[in-house]
Design an enzyme around this catalytic site. Structure first.
Site, PDB file in Angstrom:
ATOM      1  N   GLU A 182       0.904  -1.130  -0.074  1.00  0.00           N
ATOM      2  CA  GLU A 182      -0.099   0.042  -0.064  1.00  0.00           C
ATOM      3  C   GLU A 182       0.863   1.294   0.005  1.00  0.00           C
ATOM      4  O   GLU A 182       0.431   2.236  -0.592  1.00  0.00           O
ATOM      5  CB  GLU A 182      -0.773   0.000   1.251  1.00  0.00           C
ATOM      6  CG  GLU A 182      -2.166   1.005   1.167  1.00  0.00           C
ATOM      7  CD  GLU A 182      -3.085   0.833   2.453  1.00  0.00           C
ATOM      8  OE1 GLU A 182      -3.237  -0.474   2.759  1.00  0.00           O
ATOM      9  OE2 GLU A 182      -3.140   1.755   3.050  1.00  0.00           O
ATOM     10  N   ASP A 183       2.122   1.290   0.788  1.00  0.00           N
ATOM     11  CA  ASP A 183       2.581   2.504   0.869  1.00  0.00           C
ATOM     12  C   ASP A 183       4.125   2.430   0.246  1.00  0.00           C
ATOM     13  O   ASP A 183       4.739   3.515   0.515  1.00  0.00           O
ATOM     14  CB  ASP A 183       2.870   2.585   2.345  1.00  0.00           C
ATOM     15  CG  ASP A 183       1.547   2.937   3.143  1.00  0.00           C
ATOM     16  OD1 ASP A 183       0.512   3.457   2.444  1.00  0.00           O
ATOM     17  OD2 ASP A 183       1.191   2.651   4.159  1.00  0.00           O
TER      18      ASP A 183
END
Ligand code: ZN
Length: 180
Positions: free
Chosen positions: A57-58
């Site tokens: 996600e990051d």
């Protein structure tokens, strides 16, 4: 050892990132999530997924890469803990997570639960420290966050009997009760 490898990998991927809330290095969060799962006596793949849960996600890490290094099972658990593309609205992304978690395998639910416990711990500690203005630092305010964290709990226990709730779910439930 797989856990050491996961700590190294996640540290490299999150290098330079900071936690929004307290400006500490980002890795402190996935590290604590992994430790929560480890302390609960869960198996290595689940702890590894906890350590890696925010990589896709990051960071520029991908599920393919995680699968190659840590195996398909870890990659699948990380996939459950990752939100869909960031072009969706806050509500759409959260609603998607709430729906996905409902029918996720128990192992994936444990990773998500540890993630939420740690996030909520940070938020509630900060609220204690600086007061309700903490909620201004979120796109969605306190009521919406409360809705989200409670809905996640309902998804975690979806179609589980009370005697099947893992200790971690009960711990999360107790935290939600202090969330007023
Ligand atoms: Zn997280």
């Amino acid at each position: 050892m797989e856990l050491n490898k996961a700590i190294d990998y996640a540290s490299r991927k999150h290098d330079g990132q900071k936690r929004k809330l307290d400006e500490t290095p980002y890795i402190s969060h996935p590290f604590r999530v992994g430790m929560l799962l480890l302390q609960d006596g869960l198996e290595e793949d689940i702890v590894t997924a906890g350590l890696l849960h925010d990589v896709v996600e990051d960071t520029d890490g991908t599920l393919e890469e995680i699968s190659q290094i840590f195996g398909e099972k870890v990659a699948q658990l990380v996939a459950y803990a990752s939100e869909p593309d960031k072009s969706l609205s806050w509500h759409e992304r959260k609603q998607h997570t709430i729906e996905t978690i409902k029918n996720a395998p128990l192992e994936a639910k444990l990773v998500v639960c540890a993630d939420k416990i740690d996030n909520l711990t940070s938020i509630l500690e900060k609220e204690h420290e600086i007061g309700i203005t903490i909620w201004d630092s979120f796109k969605a305010g306190k009521e919406k966050q409360k809705w989200y964290y409670s809905s996640i709990y309902n998804s975690l226990v979806h179609e589980l009997n009370e005697n099947e709730h893992p200790a971690l779910f009960n711990r999360y439930k107790k935290m939600l009760e202090t969330f007023v």
